[in-house]
Structure formats: structure tokens, C-alpha cells
Design a protein around this motif. Structure first.
Motif, PDB file in Angstrom:
ATOM      1  N   ILE A   1       0.857  -1.189   0.000  1.00 32.91           N
ATOM      2  CA  ILE A   1       0.000   0.000   0.000  1.00 32.91           C
ATOM      3  C   ILE A   1       0.892   1.238   0.000  1.00 32.91           C
ATOM      4  CG2 ILE A   1      -1.764   1.298   1.237  1.00 32.91           C
ATOM      5  CD1 ILE A   1      -2.768  -1.284  -0.103  1.00 32.91           C
ATOM      6  N   PHE A   2       0.861   1.937  -1.128  1.00 30.13           N
ATOM      7  CA  PHE A   2       1.637   3.169  -1.348  1.00 30.13           C
ATOM      8  C   PHE A   2       0.674   4.326  -1.098  1.00 30.13           C
ATOM      9  CE2 PHE A   2       2.915   6.667  -3.983  1.00 30.13           C
ATOM     10  CZ  PHE A   2       4.274   6.591  -4.244  1.00 30.13           C
ATOM     11  N   ASP A   3       0.873   5.031   0.013  1.00 31.96           N
ATOM     12  CA  ASP A   3      -0.057   6.110   0.366  1.00 31.96           C
ATOM     13  C   ASP A   3       0.480   7.455  -0.125  1.00 31.96           C
ATOM     14  OD1 ASP A   3      -2.472   6.914   2.342  1.00 31.96           O
ATOM     15  OD2 ASP A   3      -0.884   8.402   2.411  1.00 31.96           O
ATOM     16  N   THR A   4      -0.349   8.137  -0.909  1.00 28.51           N
ATOM     17  CA  THR A   4       0.047   9.443  -1.458  1.00 28.51           C
ATOM     18  C   THR A   4      -0.854  10.567  -0.957  1.00 28.51           C
ATOM     19  OG1 THR A   4       0.552  10.649  -3.509  1.00 28.51           O
ATOM     20  CG2 THR A   4      -1.273   9.057  -3.589  1.00 28.51           C
ATOM     21  N   THR A   5      -1.421  10.376   0.238  1.00 29.98           N
ATOM     22  CA  THR A   5      -2.243  11.425   0.851  1.00 29.98           C
ATOM     23  C   THR A   5      -1.470  12.742   0.965  1.00 29.98           C
ATOM     24  OG1 THR A   5      -3.405   9.742   2.152  1.00 29.98           O
ATOM     25  CG2 THR A   5      -3.619  12.031   2.882  1.00 29.98           C
ATOM     26  N   LEU A   6      -0.186  12.644   1.284  1.00 31.04           N
ATOM     27  CA  LEU A   6       0.618  13.837   1.537  1.00 31.04           C
ATOM     28  C   LEU A   6       1.190  14.464   0.266  1.00 31.04           C
ATOM     29  CD1 LEU A   6       2.540  12.620   4.706  1.00 31.04           C
ATOM     30  CD2 LEU A   6       0.398  13.906   4.562  1.00 31.04           C
ATOM     31  N   ARG A   7       0.983  13.824  -0.894  1.00 32.63           N
ATOM     32  CA  ARG A   7       1.456  14.388  -2.155  1.00 32.63           C
ATOM     33  C   ARG A   7       0.294  14.596  -3.121  1.00 32.63           C
ATOM     34  NH1 ARG A   7       1.597  13.931  -7.587  1.00 32.63           N
ATOM     35  NH2 ARG A   7       1.816  11.653  -7.423  1.00 32.63           N
ATOM     36  N   ASP A   8      -0.203  13.531  -3.729  1.00 26.50           N
ATOM     37  CA  ASP A   8      -1.335  13.674  -4.644  1.00 26.50           C
ATOM     38  C   ASP A   8      -2.583  14.112  -3.886  1.00 26.50           C
ATOM     39  OD1 ASP A   8      -3.263  13.394  -6.690  1.00 26.50           O
ATOM     40  OD2 ASP A   8      -2.123  11.801  -7.623  1.00 26.50           O
ATOM     41  N   GLY A   9      -2.786  13.555  -2.701  1.00 24.54           N
ATOM     42  CA  GLY A   9      -3.958  13.927  -1.905  1.00 24.54           C
ATOM     43  C   GLY A   9      -3.979  15.391  -1.553  1.00 24.54           C
ATOM     44  N   GLU A  10      -2.803  15.929  -1.237  1.00 22.38           N
ATOM     45  CA  GLU A  10      -2.705  17.333  -0.836  1.00 22.38           C
ATOM     46  C   GLU A  10      -2.970  18.272  -2.009  1.00 22.38           C
ATOM     47  OE1 GLU A  10       0.399  20.428   1.268  1.00 22.38           O
ATOM     48  OE2 GLU A  10       0.980  19.072  -0.332  1.00 22.38           O
ATOM     49  N   GLN A  11      -2.942  17.736  -3.236  1.00 26.57           N
ATOM     50  CA  GLN A  11      -3.191  18.570  -4.404  1.00 26.57           C
ATOM     51  C   GLN A  11      -4.676  18.864  -4.616  1.00 26.57           C
ATOM     52  OE1 GLN A  11       0.733  16.816  -6.786  1.00 26.57           O
ATOM     53  NE2 GLN A  11      -1.262  16.728  -7.768  1.00 26.57           N
ATOM     54  N   SER A  12      -5.548  18.279  -3.782  1.00 23.16           N
ATOM     55  CA  SER A  12      -6.959  18.645  -3.834  1.00 23.16           C
ATOM     56  C   SER A  12      -7.085  20.119  -3.490  1.00 23.16           C
ATOM     57  CB  SER A  12      -7.766  17.825  -2.818  1.00 23.16           C
ATOM     58  OG  SER A  12      -7.696  16.455  -3.100  1.00 23.16           O
TER      59      SER A  12
ATOM     60  N   VAL B   1      -4.672  -5.552  -9.597  1.00 23.52           N
ATOM     61  CA  VAL B   1      -4.154  -6.608  -8.722  1.00 23.52           C
ATOM     62  C   VAL B   1      -4.474  -7.979  -9.309  1.00 23.52           C
ATOM     63  CG1 VAL B   1      -4.448  -7.717  -6.458  1.00 23.52           C
ATOM     64  CG2 VAL B   1      -4.183  -5.226  -6.611  1.00 23.52           C
ATOM     65  N   ARG B   2      -5.687  -8.124  -9.791  1.00 25.51           N
ATOM     66  CA  ARG B   2      -6.095  -9.402 -10.381  1.00 25.51           C
ATOM     67  C   ARG B   2      -5.197  -9.781 -11.574  1.00 25.51           C
ATOM     68  NH1 ARG B   2     -11.115 -11.737 -10.002  1.00 25.51           N
ATOM     69  NH2 ARG B   2     -12.091  -9.752  -9.443  1.00 25.51           N
ATOM     70  N   LYS B   3      -4.736  -8.771 -12.301  1.00 25.32           N
ATOM     71  CA  LYS B   3      -3.939  -9.023 -13.500  1.00 25.32           C
ATOM     72  C   LYS B   3      -2.433  -8.992 -13.252  1.00 25.32           C
ATOM     73  CE  LYS B   3      -7.467  -9.592 -16.168  1.00 25.32           C
ATOM     74  NZ  LYS B   3      -7.762 -10.956 -16.712  1.00 25.32           N
ATOM     75  N   GLY B   4      -2.016  -8.899 -12.007  1.00 23.45           N
ATOM     76  CA  GLY B   4      -0.597  -9.050 -11.707  1.00 23.45           C
ATOM     77  C   GLY B   4       0.075  -7.946 -10.920  1.00 23.45           C
ATOM     78  N   ALA B   5      -0.580  -6.824 -10.709  1.00 21.20           N
ATOM     79  CA  ALA B   5       0.038  -5.736  -9.941  1.00 21.20           C
ATOM     80  C   ALA B   5       0.177  -6.124  -8.474  1.00 21.20           C
ATOM     81  CB  ALA B   5      -0.785  -4.460 -10.067  1.00 21.20           C
ATOM     82  N   THR B   6       1.226  -5.626  -7.822  1.00 24.74           N
ATOM     83  CA  THR B   6       1.438  -5.914  -6.399  1.00 24.74           C
ATOM     84  C   THR B   6       1.638  -4.645  -5.576  1.00 24.74           C
ATOM     85  OG1 THR B   6       3.785  -6.307  -6.862  1.00 24.74           O
ATOM     86  CG2 THR B   6       2.341  -8.241  -6.745  1.00 24.74           C
ATOM     87  N   GLN B   7       1.274  -3.501  -6.131  1.00 24.92           N
ATOM     88  CA  GLN B   7       1.271  -2.244  -5.360  1.00 24.92           C
ATOM     89  C   GLN B   7       0.091  -1.396  -5.806  1.00 24.92           C
ATOM     90  OE1 GLN B   7       4.891   0.193  -4.375  1.00 24.92           O
ATOM     91  NE2 GLN B   7       3.939   1.709  -5.722  1.00 24.92           N
ATOM     92  N   ILE B   8      -0.649  -0.884  -4.822  1.00 20.21           N
ATOM     93  CA  ILE B   8      -1.750   0.043  -5.089  1.00 20.21           C
ATOM     94  C   ILE B   8      -1.369   1.406  -4.542  1.00 20.21           C
ATOM     95  CG2 ILE B   8      -4.143   0.634  -4.539  1.00 20.21           C
ATOM     96  CD1 ILE B   8      -4.781  -2.322  -4.425  1.00 20.21           C
ATOM     97  N   GLU B   9      -1.488   2.443  -5.377  1.00 20.91           N
ATOM     98  CA  GLU B   9      -1.214   3.802  -4.943  1.00 20.91           C
ATOM     99  C   GLU B   9      -2.545   4.477  -4.650  1.00 20.91           C
ATOM    100  OE1 GLU B   9       2.935   3.917  -7.451  1.00 20.91           O
ATOM    101  OE2 GLU B   9       1.490   5.535  -7.769  1.00 20.91           O
ATOM    102  N   CYS B  10      -2.692   4.953  -3.428  1.00 16.44           N
ATOM    103  CA  CYS B  10      -4.008   5.394  -2.966  1.00 16.44           C
ATOM    104  C   CYS B  10      -3.853   6.491  -1.922  1.00 16.44           C
ATOM    105  CB  CYS B  10      -4.778   4.204  -2.381  1.00 16.44           C
ATOM    106  SG  CYS B  10      -3.817   3.221  -1.187  1.00 16.44           S
ATOM    107  N   ALA B  11      -4.995   7.015  -1.459  1.00 16.10           N
ATOM    108  CA  ALA B  11      -4.989   8.072  -0.445  1.00 16.10           C
ATOM    109  C   ALA B  11      -6.137   7.844   0.528  1.00 16.10           C
ATOM    110  CB  ALA B  11      -5.115   9.455  -1.093  1.00 16.10           C
TER     111      ALA B  11
END
Length: 511
Positions: free
Chosen positions: A7-18, A219-229
Motif C-alpha cells: 500500500i503506497f499512500d500518497t495522501t501527503l502528495r497527490d492527496g494534498e493537491q486537492s 491486482v487481479r492481473k498481476g500488480a502488487t502495489q496500489i497507490e491510494c490516499a
């Protein structure tokens, strides 16, 4: 064997761009502490070259989290950005540089003005340079959702060969339908040489309300990291909600062949914290963390849930931390009870800080029959807002009514300790209070949004006011204030917004 999904959390970068959701360094550190408690694998701490404030935030978060998780810094695909990110990450024990550029024809022609060959050259050069500075390098393929798949595979192969350890496929505009996104991810996962040696990540925006679905299909198709906020905040309509992706994997882990290390009982607290700090309220019907997520008003539903919770609830509210405390706090509660409840909420303070909070608690308890968790959160957040304030509202007296002329008398202390007592009249009590404040503060802005809500329960509830003020340069600043008196809350919120405006201006200037 089930796959671990990072779980790659981007609340402090992409999220802050709200718009209106910007955070100062102190607020980012508060959120970062909660993200560590939540158990995220990566914290994207900021975009260092964008401002001195963001640079300092990445530095301090790197120092704060230690070995707990990876700290990432965002950059564009140029040497200056990458060098700045590396410099900011020197405090981090597990640093990652995130760099990349657009890969769709729209971005190549319309924004970058380069050919496909030039795009590959620039991507490889950026990754190779970042690799000389840190071991962990993530390449983001911006607007991958609208890219030619053959070209996308070519770019991915090139950056992997250049040393990328993570490759992120971004549906930057939230354009893709689930089936076409599945084909794209599957193509990269099956065709790109060396992709099995790196982490394949998904970064999906929510312009069509499909961000979580795209992340899970990835994820179903092979990804192993989700970038989210947290709360799904981010550019425009936001991006994948951390809470939605995590709980979907928890409930459907077997069919997705996936799991995360997130401590789900910390989700609700993270949601509330981010909502308070950014001033962006969570809609009541928001999945997982909305006020109505576990509420039942229909008689049929109520009957079913009372007989067997599983009839209408697919998860126990306790699994996301949606459980109230059994300790009832009032004016008769002692220090031990308050400290115990604060620890349960995830807060620890030294003796001096605790005494300050205890005295604020007693003042509130004298006004209310019962002090709830939301009250304690309000006390702590109000205290955080007062730290390093340029202007502080000490007192406010309002005279209004029919046929009186609304009049406000305010006492305000500036940062050098000078007290100013000013008065003003207005069309209403809030207008009068704001005009009085304007007679002292050095900067001004247009009030573009005003919202008030009860943040605690009961007729003696605390009212929280959120305002958004637009500065002359078009930037939007959010201010928050809470008090039993909503006029005082309104004045505190306006002063808070003014302070943010000044602090941001100073941060830009490197002060």
C-alpha cells in the motif's frame, strides 16, 4: 501462496493537491504518524522541488518514520528535480525516488512536444540518474491508460533495464473502463521483459468513479502495489481510496490471491484525522468510513441486523475502528481516565503537554455533561492549530439582534506579542467579526466557502466551522475553528485561514 500487496499512500502528495487541502509540515507529520500506525508500506511524503515547505516535509517525515516504511519523494523526469528529491531523502533510512513522464500520444504531443523515441530516452536517463542516488527507484508512466500498449511495453522494458525497481501504470485522467484497463495491465505483466523482477503498481484516478475497481482489477492481473490516499482525496475527483482497496482485498483476498499488512482497526481514525486537517468532509454515504456506512434506518434492515449482523453488514464495524469507547468522560474524570482514553485514541503526550490538554478538557467538561471522543479530537486539533500561529484570537464579544446593529469587539495577539483590541460593525455577527479581524491582520482574501457542523453529540455540541479563503493569486486556503459558540468558531476559522496564507507565503520565500 497469497501475494502481498504493498500500500503506497500518497495522501501527503497527490492527496494534498486537492484544492484547499494543502497541509503545512506540522500537519503532514501528524498524518505521517497515523500512516505508520496504519501500517502502510510506502509514504509519498511530497514533491521536494515544488517548495521549501515540501522539501522540509520530506526531510522531517524521513527522519520520523525510520525503518517503519519506505519514504518516497516525487519528481519529474529531469536531473534538477531528481537531485532535489535525493537531497530531501537523505534523512530517510528507506528512500525511494519517484520519477516519470507522460506516455500517451496526447501527452507526448500536446504537453511535452517530444517523439516516442525521445520519451524513451528521457525516461531511461531519469531512472538511470536516480539509480545513482538511491537503490529504490519508481518510474511512473503518466496517462498510461490512454497510451498505445505496444509503446507502453517498450517504455516499461527500457526503464526496467535502466534500473527501476517499481513501475507504476497511471490512469491519470480516470478515463479507462475496467475491461480495457485489465487488458493493458495484463499486456504489461505478460509481455514486458524483466517485469517479474520489479513491483508493478497501479495509480488510478476517480473521474468516472472507477478508481477502486481499476486498482483491484490491476491486482487481479498481476500488480502488487496500489497507490491510494486516505478518503480517496487527490487531483480533481481524487484517486483510489485506501480504505476501499484494503477492505476489498481483506474480504476478497482468496479470489484475488492477495493480502495487505494494513492494521484495519486504524482506518477510521486515519479518515477522521485527514478530514479534520484538510477540511474536506467525508460524505455520509462514503464506503467504509462514511457516517452512514454502518447505519440502518429501514425497519427491515434493522430487524435483520438485530437477528444476524451478517444479513446487512458485510464487515464488522470494529474491523475498521468504528467502535465507541466504554469510558464516559465528564468533569468528574481524573487524569488517569483521560490519559487512558487518549492512548486508546493513539495519542501520547509528555507531562507538560498533557497538563495543557487536561486543563482544556476540564474547561469543556464544565460546559458539557459528557465529553466524547470527537470532543477530545477537537481539543487536540484546536491546540495544534494554535501552534506557531502568526495571529491568535484571544477574545471575541458580539452584540447583535433586532433592531441592534451587529457589532464585534476582538482581541488579537500578533506573533511579536502585541495585543490589538479592535471593533467593527457588519451585516451580521460573523461579518462584523471578520471585519474586526481584517483591521489587524496583514493579508486579506475573499471568503469563498463557509460551512458549520456539530462535531460532537448533544444540545451542547461543539460547532466546527470550515472556511475557504481565496487569495489574490487564486490560491485557496482552508481554515478551521471549533468552539461551543459558532460565532467564535467562525472567527477562529478565519484567523486559521489567514495564518495558513501567511505561512504558505513565507514557505515559498524560504522563510
Amino acid at each position: 501462496m497469497s501475494r502481498k500487496i504493498s500500500i503506497f499512500d500518497t495522501t501527503l502528495r497527490d492527496g494534498e493537491q486537492s484544492p484547499g487541502a494543502s497541509m503545512n509540515t506540522e500537519e503532514k507529520l501528524i498524518v505521517a504518524r497515523q500512516l505508520v500506525r496504519l501500517g502502510v508500506d510506502v509514504i509519498e511524503a511530497g514533491f521536494p522541488i515544488s517548495s521549501p515547505g515540501d522539501f522540509r516535509s520530506v526531510q522531517e517525515i524521513g527522519q520520523l518514520v525510520g525503518d517503519e516504511c519506505v519514504v518516497a519523494a516525487f519528481s519529474r523526469a529531469n536531473i534538477e528535480d531528481i537531485d532535489c528529491a535525493a537531497e530531501a531523502l537523505k534523512t530517510a533510512k528507506r528512500p525511494r525516488i519517484v520519477t516519470g513522464l507522460g506516455v500517451s500520444a496526447i501527452h507526448l504531443k500536446g504537453k511535452l512536444g517530444i517523439t516516442e523515441d525521445e520519451c524513451v530516452e528521457r525516461a531511461v536517463a531519469a531512472v538511470a540518474h536516480a539509480k545513482t542516488l538511491v537503490d529504490d527507484v519508481e518510474f511512473y508512466a503518466e496517462d498510461a491508460g490512454r497510451a498505445d500498449i505496444d509503446f507502453l511495453v517498450r517504455v516499461v522494458e527500457a526503464v526496467i533495464e535502466a534500473g527501476a525497481t517499481v513501475v507504476s501504470l497511471a490512469d491519470t485522467t480516470g478515463f479507462c473502463m475496467v475491461d480495457e484497463w485489465a487488458q493493458l495491465v495484463e499486456a504489461v505483466a505478460s509481455r514486458a521483459k524483466g517485469v517479474e523482477k520489479v513491483t508493478l503498481a497501479i495509480h488510478a484516478h476517480d473521474d468516472l468513479g472507477l478508481a477502486t475497481a481499476l486498482a483491484l482489477e490491476g491486482v487481479r492481473k498481476g500488480a502488487t502495489q496500489i497507490e491510494c490516499a486516505v478518503n480517496g482525496i487527490g487531483e480533481r475527483a481524487g484517486l483510489t481510496s485506501l480504505e476501499e482497496a484494503v477492505m476489498a482485498i481483506k474480504l476478497h483476498g482468496e479470489e484475488l490471491d492477495a493480502y495487505t499488512d494494513i492494521k484495519t482497526t486504524e482506518i477510521m481514525r486515519a479518515s477522521r484525522l485527514v478530514s479534520r486537517i484538510t477540511g474536506m468532509s467525508v460524505q455520509p454515504n462514503k464506503a467504509i468510513v462514511g457516517a452512514n456506512a454502518f447505519a440502518h434506518s429501514s425497519g427491515i434492515h434493522q430487524d435483520g441486523v438485530l437477528k444476524a449482523r451478517e444479513t446487512y453488514e458485510i464487515m464488522d464495524p470494529a474491523t475498521v475502528g468504528a467502535v465507541g469507547s466504554e469510558i464516559i468522560l465528564s468533569a468528574r474524570s481524573g487524569r488517569a481516565a483521560l490519559r487512558h482514553r487518549l492512548v486508546d485514541l493513539g495519542y501520547t503526550f509528555d507531562d507538560e503537554e498533557f497538563e495543557e490538554i487536561y486543563n482544556l478538557f476540564l474547561e469543556m467538561a464544565d460546559q458539557k455533561k459528557e465529553v466524547y471522543d470527537e470532543d477530545l479530537e477537537s481539543i487536540i486539533q484546536e491546540r495544534e492549530r494554535d501552534v506557531a500561529a502568526v495571529y491568535t484570537l484571544n477574545a471575541l464579544q458580539i452584540q447583535c439582534g433586532d433592531p441592534l446593529v451587529p457589532t464585534a469587539v476582538a482581541t488579537i495577539t500578533d506573533e511579536v506579542g502585541v495585543k490589538h483590541v479592535v471593533s467593527a460593525t457588519g451585516t451580521g455577527p460573523v461579518d462584523a467579526a471578520y471585519k474586526a479581524i481584517d483591521r489587524v491582520v496583514a493579508v486579506h482574501g475573499d471568503l469563498s466557502e463557509f460551512a458549520v457542523k456539530a462535531i460532537t453529540r448533544g444540545i451542547d455540541a461543539i460547532g466546527e466551522v470550515t472556511v475557504r479563503v481565496t487569495a489574490d493569486d487564486g490560491m485557496v486556503y482552508t481554515g478551521r475553528g471549533s468552539d461551543n459558540d459558532i460565532i467564535v468558531s467562525s472567527a477562529k476559522a478565519y484567523v486559521n485561514a489567514i495564518n495558513r496564507m501567511i505561512q504558505t507565503s513565507r514557505s515559498r520565500d524560504g522563510r
